[in-house]
Write an enzyme that holds these catalytic residues in place. Structure first.
Site, mmCIF file in Angstrom:
data_model
loop_
_atom_site.group_PDB
_atom_site.id
_atom_site.type_symbol
_atom_site.label_atom_id
_atom_site.label_comp_id
_atom_site.label_asym_id
_atom_site.label_seq_id
_atom_site.Cartn_x
_atom_site.Cartn_y
_atom_site.Cartn_z
ATOM 1 N N GLY B 128 7.075 -42.569 -31.564
ATOM 2 C CA GLY B 128 7.379 -43.753 -32.371
ATOM 3 C C GLY B 128 8.867 -44.050 -32.350
ATOM 4 O O GLY B 128 9.621 -43.515 -33.162
ATOM 5 N N TYR B 129 9.275 -44.889 -31.420
ATOM 6 C CA TYR B 129 10.698 -45.204 -31.274
ATOM 7 C C TYR B 129 10.964 -46.700 -31.500
ATOM 8 O O TYR B 129 11.509 -47.096 -32.508
ATOM 9 C CB TYR B 129 11.193 -44.781 -29.877
ATOM 10 N N SER B 162 3.175 -45.898 -26.419
ATOM 11 C CA SER B 162 2.209 -45.526 -25.372
ATOM 12 C C SER B 162 1.156 -44.592 -25.937
ATOM 13 O O SER B 162 1.486 -43.616 -26.602
ATOM 14 C CB SER B 162 2.907 -44.779 -24.224
ATOM 15 N N GLU B 244 13.369 -37.357 -21.531
ATOM 16 C CA GLU B 244 12.499 -38.392 -20.991
ATOM 17 C C GLU B 244 12.983 -38.775 -19.600
ATOM 18 O O GLU B 244 12.210 -38.887 -18.664
ATOM 19 C CB GLU B 244 12.490 -39.629 -21.891
ATOM 20 N N SER B 375 16.054 -49.910 -21.020
ATOM 21 C CA SER B 375 16.053 -50.896 -19.941
ATOM 22 C C SER B 375 17.123 -50.538 -18.905
ATOM 23 O O SER B 375 18.024 -49.745 -19.179
ATOM 24 C CB SER B 375 16.338 -52.285 -20.506
ATOM 25 N N ASN B 376 17.021 -51.122 -17.728
ATOM 26 C CA ASN B 376 18.034 -50.884 -16.702
ATOM 27 C C ASN B 376 19.438 -51.161 -17.230
ATOM 28 O O ASN B 376 20.379 -50.418 -16.961
ATOM 29 C CB ASN B 376 17.784 -51.784 -15.492
ATOM 30 N N GLU B 377 19.554 -52.242 -17.994
ATOM 31 C CA GLU B 377 20.871 -52.636 -18.493
ATOM 32 C C GLU B 377 21.427 -51.589 -19.460
ATOM 33 O O GLU B 377 22.604 -51.245 -19.396
ATOM 34 C CB GLU B 377 20.781 -54.014 -19.167
#
Lengths: 378, 393
Positions: B128-129, B162, B244, B375-377
């Site tokens: 839960g993030y 997920s 992760e 995200s990539n950013e």
């Protein structure tokens, strides 16, 4: 960087401090400005030999120190950082490998001790057009009496201007594209009929085109077996590619470090330019590609040391991935430095020029990409 | 050392010969124990034996049920399992991230309580993030755990969770102090069967629902479920994300080059055709080469970083693997459907082969690779800040 052995750490420290004190980019600039005909300063090469690096691969019984490619890579990375110009790669790695892999006892005794101490410079003469294409070997070696006569031209021989002995890939039977019929010869550059045309190149190093006009050699000049030299040639080239990639890794890492330093110090709009995401994200992406290239280079060198089945594939991977990173990094090194990067007074241009020359040598990215995918069955 | 490793190799060989059901040789498990799968038959037997031995998590301490192996021994075990055609079917968030974080931050009692079930794959954990208002800026999360002395009362919601629909338990980060952004977050576990927990699946562009929204209404959570100190959970939460990212470097992600299944080469042979053993379409051949070389470089880097981390500890440089994985997988899935031509855009039905439909959906699913888990950013910001030492990120 992979976890290094104690011996490798000692050699790395030694190389770092020597490059810093005696063979930095400033020393390279001085060599370029002085215009040495052979593409290196004689005292640089002398120092390399005194450090014993020309004999890193050569077993102790022939006057070297019998270390492995992974260890050699540690040194080449440091010389690559300083843009050191010397015949170390051409002679101590490529030339020595050819004789170690293909030489008879007599040939080893004749050449290896003098390659190890630097009194003889050996190199490989392979390309016959503007392209690196070892699948096409046309230079003729016709059997005459007990020996051979070599006729033809080799282009862009690395350290060809200074070399004393050439490992020449020649054709003893069949047509240029045939897999069989290739033989390697050891040819003295002082032999009658050998003509060298030194080339002036962007990276200021000592390449030469070399023409052979009925150059007579004895049967004892054959390296390996007659008509069967293709495998040996590829093995020597792969060692050269992996070693060159290690040198390129040093050059690329130094280009990265210098650019990062500039991003941290150059102020515009009242802030360091590295705080702009358009630059910081690009540099972070270069970091990723640099780390990936390092993994490939280390894996290729280790595979050679372990005589792995995937040496050829890993060497093509390393040369290609390394070339891709170095290409992009040297471009961005100039772009991120702005106008100063375009000046001859600033060092960035040296990195770009060295990059383009090493990208092409022993096969560019397109060459190695095709070779790599060829192993995948499509 | 070599001697020890050789002795261990014999031990591993013998144990696998005794314990690994031969019927499963070379088989992929039907799901992951610890991430939704409930096995029967030989897979259940294999899960139980592997979990009992602790070799599902080879390097975790034996006192909590792990394998207690050295990194060298674990590498040998991986090799021997590969040779035996034995795949570890136990995984999920528990083994990849939560367990390693618990080992670093949990009390002995908490480790005894949670780790054995993670190692055996008995409990499915979800994470839960993210919240609707807290994506890339994760620390702005608002789900509130009110301190009521011996328990918390949680209200709020999580999103992009997920596997929450099937999960038994959640670990997550919750606000425990509204006046302090970073120093007001706590790391808490909770039973998904608690009254007041509601899960709603989110349907994605692929048509599947791997993610969920989770709503909390007056959910009572005992104080024992607090990991680390109250209001000190942000550091734990961030540390977990390192695992992760490095999880991608593990056994699964680290082997992308030889992962089996339908490869780009297979697709090229089937859909484009070869001439004299070479793909006729030179442009496509080069793009396949690019993807394969990048994935090969990825594997080598994952392996190198794992070896280095075993000596030097985890490093933020591992963040590049997350970026690279997203690029590799997205490029690969796009190439795959492009090679398939108009067979690559099927949605459902008998007009397309199952293989083709699966890859269309995989391409769509892969768009999340550059968003999920940072995200990539955000990852580029992290590399710029923590690895390169640049200011302003």
């Amino acid at each position: 960087m992979a976890v290094l052995t104690e011996e490798q750490v000692i050699l790395q420290d030694q190389a770092k401090s020597w490059v810093n004190d005696a063979s930095s980019v400033t020393h390279f600039r001085a060599m370029r400005d002085a215009g040495h005909a052979n593409g290196y300063a004689p005292d640089t090469w002398q120092a390399v030999c005194e450090l014993g690096w020309a004999g890193i691969l050569i077993p102790e019984e022939y006057g070297g120190s019998g270390m492995d490619f992974r260890t050699f890579g540690v040194v080449l990375e440091e010389t690559g950082r300083g843009l050191t110009a010397s015949p170390l790669l051409a002679s101590g790695l490529v030339g020595a490998s050819a004789i170690l892999l293909g030489g008879t006892d007599a040939q080893k005794k004749q050449y290896l001790p003098s390659i190890a101490d630097g009194s003889v410079i050996a190199t490989l003469a392979v390309d016959e057009s503007s392209q690196h294409d070892p699948s096409m070997i046309a230079l003729a070696a016709n059997a005459v009496g007990d020996g051979y006569e070599l006729s033809g031209t080799k282009f862009f021989v690395v350290e060809g201007a200074a070399a004393d002995v050439l490992v020449v890939a020649a054709r003893t039977s069949g047509d240029a594209a045939d897999v069989d019929g290739v033989t390697l010869f050891l040819v003295d550059t002082a032999a009658n009929g050998v003509t060298r045309t030194p080339l002036s190149t962007v990276d200021s190093r000592g390449y030469a085109d070399i023409t052979f006009e009925r150059v007579a050699v004895g049967a004892d000049a054959v390296l390996g077996t007659v008509d069967n030299g293709r495998g040996l040639l590829e093995a020597v080239l792969d060692r050269g590619r992996a070693g060159l990639a290690a040198e390129m890794l040093g050059t690329g890492t130094e280009a990265f470090d210098r650019t990062l330093e500039y991003l941290k110090t150059r102020v515009q709009f009242d802030q360091v330019i590295g705080s702009f995401q358009s630059l910081g994200h690009r540099q972070a992406t270069h970091f990723m590609n640099m780390e990936f290239a390092r993994s490939c280079v280390e894996a290729a060198l280790t595979a050679i040391d372990q005589d792995g089945e995937d040496v050829a594939q890993l060497c093509s991977l390393a040369k290609s991935q390394m070339g891709e990173f170095l290409h992009a990094m040297t471009n961005d090194m100039i772009q991120m430095h702005g106008g100063i990067g375009m000046t001859d007074e600033f060092d960035a241009g040296f990195f770009l020029k060295r990059a383009r020359a090493t990208e092409a040598l022993f096969g560019n990215r397109a060459f190695h990409k095709k070779r790599y995918i060829g192993f995948s069955g499509i | 050392m070599t001697q020890d490793v050789n002795v261990f190799r014999e031990e591993a060989k013998a144990w696998l010969a005794d314990s690994f059901p031969t019927s499963l040789k070379g088989q992929l498990p039907p799901g992951i124990a610890g991430f939704g799968a409930k096995f029967t038959g030989d897979w259940k037997l294999w899960q139980e034996r592997l979990g009992e031995k602790g070799w599902s998590t080879p390097t975790w301490p034996a006192e909590y049920g792990g394998g207690g192996l050295s990194p060298e021994q674990a590498a040998v075990l991986r090799e021997e399992m590969k040779l035996a055609g034995a795949i570890n079917p136990i995984g999920g968030f528990g083994t990849m991230m939560w367990g390693p974080t618990l080992l670093d931050y949990g009390t002995d009692e908490q480790k005894q309580r949670y780790l054995p079930d993670i190692i055996r794959g008995n409990i499915h954990w979800c994470q839960g993030y993210s919240e609707p208002g807290a994506g890339s800026d994760l620390a702005s999360l608002q789900s509130f755990a009110e301190d009521r002395g011996d328990h918390f009362i949680i209200n709020g919601s999580k999103i992009w969770t997920s596997g929450a629909k099937e999960a038994d338990w959640m670990y997550g980060i919750f606000r425990t102090d509204k006046s302090n952004k970073y120093e007001g977050i706590s790391f808490i576990t909770l039973d998904m069967k608690s009254p007041g927990v509601e899960v709603k699946p989110i349907k994605l562009i692929s048509g599947n629902s791997p993610f969920n929204e989770v709503f909390f209404t007056d959910v009572v959570v005992p104080k024992d479920n607090l990991i680390g100190e109250k209001n000190k959970g942000w550091a734990i939460g961030k540390h977990l994300l390192l695992h992760e990212r490095s999880g991608i470097a593990g056994e699964g992600g680290g082997d992308v080059n030889g992962g089996g299944g339908y490869s780009l080469e297979d697709a090229a042979r089937d859909h484009l055709g070869l001439q004299d053993g070479v793909l006729a379409d030179g442009g496509m051949r080069e793009r396949i080469a690019d993807n394969k070389m990048f994935s090969h470089a990825f594997s080598l880097t994952a392996r190198r970083m794992s070896a280095e981390a075993a000596v030097n500890g985890p490093t933020p440089a591992i963040g590049i693997l997350k970026l690279a994985w997203a690029k590799f997988n997205q490029d690969r899935e796009e190439l795959m459907i492009e090679i398939m031509g108009n067979r690559g855009v099927g949605w459902e039905g008998d007009g397309f082969a199952p293989q083709e439909l699966a890859h269309t959906r995989a391409m769509l699913r892969s768009k999340a690779n550059s968003i999920e888990g940072g995200s990539n950013e955000v990852n580029l910001n992290l590399v710029a800040k923590r690895v390169l030492g640049l200011k302003g990120y």
